[in-house]
Design a protein around this motif. Structure first.
Motif, PDB file in Angstrom:
ATOM      1  N   PHE A 119     -14.339  57.924  25.076  1.00  0.00           N
ATOM      2  CA  PHE A 119     -15.773  58.194  25.134  1.00  0.00           C
ATOM      3  C   PHE A 119     -16.085  59.644  24.757  1.00  0.00           C
ATOM      4  CE2 PHE A 119     -19.353  59.775  27.703  1.00  0.00           C
ATOM      5  CZ  PHE A 119     -20.379  59.030  27.140  1.00  0.00           C
ATOM      6  N   GLN A 120     -15.174  60.563  25.050  1.00  0.00           N
ATOM      7  CA  GLN A 120     -15.422  61.977  24.773  1.00  0.00           C
ATOM      8  C   GLN A 120     -15.648  62.242  23.287  1.00  0.00           C
ATOM      9  OE1 GLN A 120     -13.182  60.745  26.754  1.00  0.00           O
ATOM     10  NE2 GLN A 120     -13.543  61.680  28.753  1.00  0.00           N
ATOM     11  N   MET A 121     -15.123  61.382  22.424  1.00  0.00           N
ATOM     12  CA  MET A 121     -15.317  61.563  20.983  1.00  0.00           C
ATOM     13  C   MET A 121     -16.711  61.163  20.543  1.00  0.00           C
ATOM     14  SD  MET A 121     -11.708  60.259  19.353  1.00  0.00           S
ATOM     15  CE  MET A 121     -12.380  60.468  17.703  1.00  0.00           C
ATOM     16  N   TYR A 127     -25.431  61.285  22.487  1.00  0.00           N
ATOM     17  CA  TYR A 127     -26.505  62.036  23.138  1.00  0.00           C
ATOM     18  C   TYR A 127     -27.672  62.258  22.170  1.00  0.00           C
ATOM     19  CZ  TYR A 127     -28.808  65.572  25.996  1.00  0.00           C
ATOM     20  OH  TYR A 127     -29.723  66.262  26.751  1.00  0.00           O
ATOM     21  N   LYS A 128     -27.356  62.543  20.908  1.00  0.00           N
ATOM     22  CA  LYS A 128     -28.414  62.741  19.911  1.00  0.00           C
ATOM     23  C   LYS A 128     -29.181  61.437  19.668  1.00  0.00           C
ATOM     24  CE  LYS A 128     -26.132  66.559  17.510  1.00  0.00           C
ATOM     25  NZ  LYS A 128     -25.585  67.064  16.218  1.00  0.00           N
ATOM     26  N   PHE A 211     -18.466  59.884  36.771  1.00  0.00           N
ATOM     27  CA  PHE A 211     -19.159  61.157  36.946  1.00  0.00           C
ATOM     28  C   PHE A 211     -19.760  61.665  35.643  1.00  0.00           C
ATOM     29  CE2 PHE A 211     -18.769  65.827  36.588  1.00  0.00           C
ATOM     30  CZ  PHE A 211     -19.717  66.211  37.531  1.00  0.00           C
ATOM     31  N   LEU A 212     -19.045  61.501  34.541  1.00  0.00           N
ATOM     32  CA  LEU A 212     -19.452  62.112  33.279  1.00  0.00           C
ATOM     33  C   LEU A 212     -20.744  61.520  32.735  1.00  0.00           C
ATOM     34  CD1 LEU A 212     -18.805  64.081  31.007  1.00  0.00           C
ATOM     35  CD2 LEU A 212     -17.389  62.311  29.958  1.00  0.00           C
ATOM     36  N   MET A 213     -20.861  60.197  32.754  1.00  0.00           N
ATOM     37  CA  MET A 213     -22.022  59.554  32.144  1.00  0.00           C
ATOM     38  C   MET A 213     -23.335  59.947  32.834  1.00  0.00           C
ATOM     39  SD  MET A 213     -21.767  57.126  29.600  1.00  0.00           S
ATOM     40  CE  MET A 213     -20.498  55.964  30.092  1.00  0.00           C
ATOM     41  N   PRO A 214     -23.444  59.814  34.149  1.00  0.00           N
ATOM     42  CA  PRO A 214     -24.698  60.241  34.792  1.00  0.00           C
ATOM     43  C   PRO A 214     -24.961  61.737  34.655  1.00  0.00           C
ATOM     44  CG  PRO A 214     -23.418  58.826  36.254  1.00  0.00           C
ATOM     45  CD  PRO A 214     -22.526  59.191  35.111  1.00  0.00           C
TER      46      PRO A 214
END
Length: 277
Positions: A119-121, A127-128, A211-214
């Motif tokens: 997902f980090q890629m 987000y854009k 944690f990352l997504m929210p």
């Protein structure tokens, strides 16, 4: 193996299992014990049992995290995402397993590729995209992302299970006049219950602990989930470990109860798919 050797290896296996169990339980017990210590005792006696129990930090964490509102936010996102992912993935798995042609085989490979790409890629371009559709800081935006990220694993698990269902049942339904959708929801979908239960529980744990997504897509404090609220106890120049341990216990407790109740469904769903496959 001789009887004498089996008599020796039996207790040795049990001993190793106890050691592995204790190694897994120790971090959990350490968090629980640390959550009822004072700050001073946590600093000077980090790994020992508390000499004085206190529940003050649970009360402070409960108020600081806005616990009920955060639980509501987390449950809303998790339940809608789990239900949506189960429906979408089960229908996709049914189509892939029954339509043996190049298009559906390619789609299956695309889903499997989602298990490989981290997902980090994709989080910056995603987000854009979310910003362009005005979905930042909305529940539906986070839910859409979870539907996409949970689909690869769900489709992968369900496809193998659908292939184990006899086609004769669908042929009999077709003779009775059932169309594709009615055959799926009346015949195939109920038979997927073990696998669907497993997928639902695993996806629920994934969303609850994420944690990352929210953090990326929810900026309003009233919409934040439990894990993001917990991060407020840690800053650049301070770490309130007493509150962190208390907050971790409050986050883990609901899912621990769910797991203790649902573990037989998880194991049953996986073993059922393995035996039928």
């Amino acid at each position: 193996m001789s009887k004498s050797a089996s008599r020796v290896m039996g207790p040795l296996y049990k001993f190793l299992l106890w050691v592995i169990c204790l190694l897994h339980m120790y971090p959990i017990l350490l968090v629980l014990i640390s959550s009822v210590k004072t700050k001073h005792e946590l600093a000077v006696n980090s790994f020992g049992f508390p000499r004085e129990f206190t529940l003050t930090y649970f009360k402070t964490a409960f108020q600081t995290m806005h616990y009920f509102q955060s639980v509501y936010n987390t449950l809303l996102i998790a339940i809608v995402s789990v239900i949506g992912s189960v429906l979408i993935a089960s229908m996709a798995a049914y189509a892939i397993s029954r339509k043996n042609n190049r298009f559906y085989n390619t789609m299956y490979v695309v889903f499997l590729a989602g298990l490989i790409i981290p997902f980090q890629m994709t989080m910056i371009p995603l987000y854009k995209v979310m910003l362009g559709f005005h979905l930042i800081n909305t529940y539906q935006g986070v839910i859409f992302i979870y539907l996409a990220t949970l689909a690869p694993f769900s489709v992968f698990l369900l496809t193998g299970f659908v292939k184990s269902i006899p086609r004769e049942l669908e042929e009999a339904a077709s003779i009775d006049g059932c169309g594709m959708y009615r055959t799926f929801f009346a015949i195939v979908f109920p038979l997927l219950k073990p696998a669907l239960t497993t997928v639902s529980i695993l996806n629920l744990f994934t969303i609850w602990n994420d944690f990352l997504m929210p953090l990326l897509y929810l900026n309003d404090s009233h919409k934040m989930t439990l894990t993001v609220q917990l991060s407020s106890f840690r800053g650049l120049y301070f770490n309130d470990w007493s509150l962190i341990f208390a907050g971790v216990c409050m986050i883990v407790a609901p899912m621990l109860l769910v797991y203790l109740y649902a573990q037989r469904f998880i194991i049953g769903g996986i073993t059922a798919g393995a035996l039928k496959g």
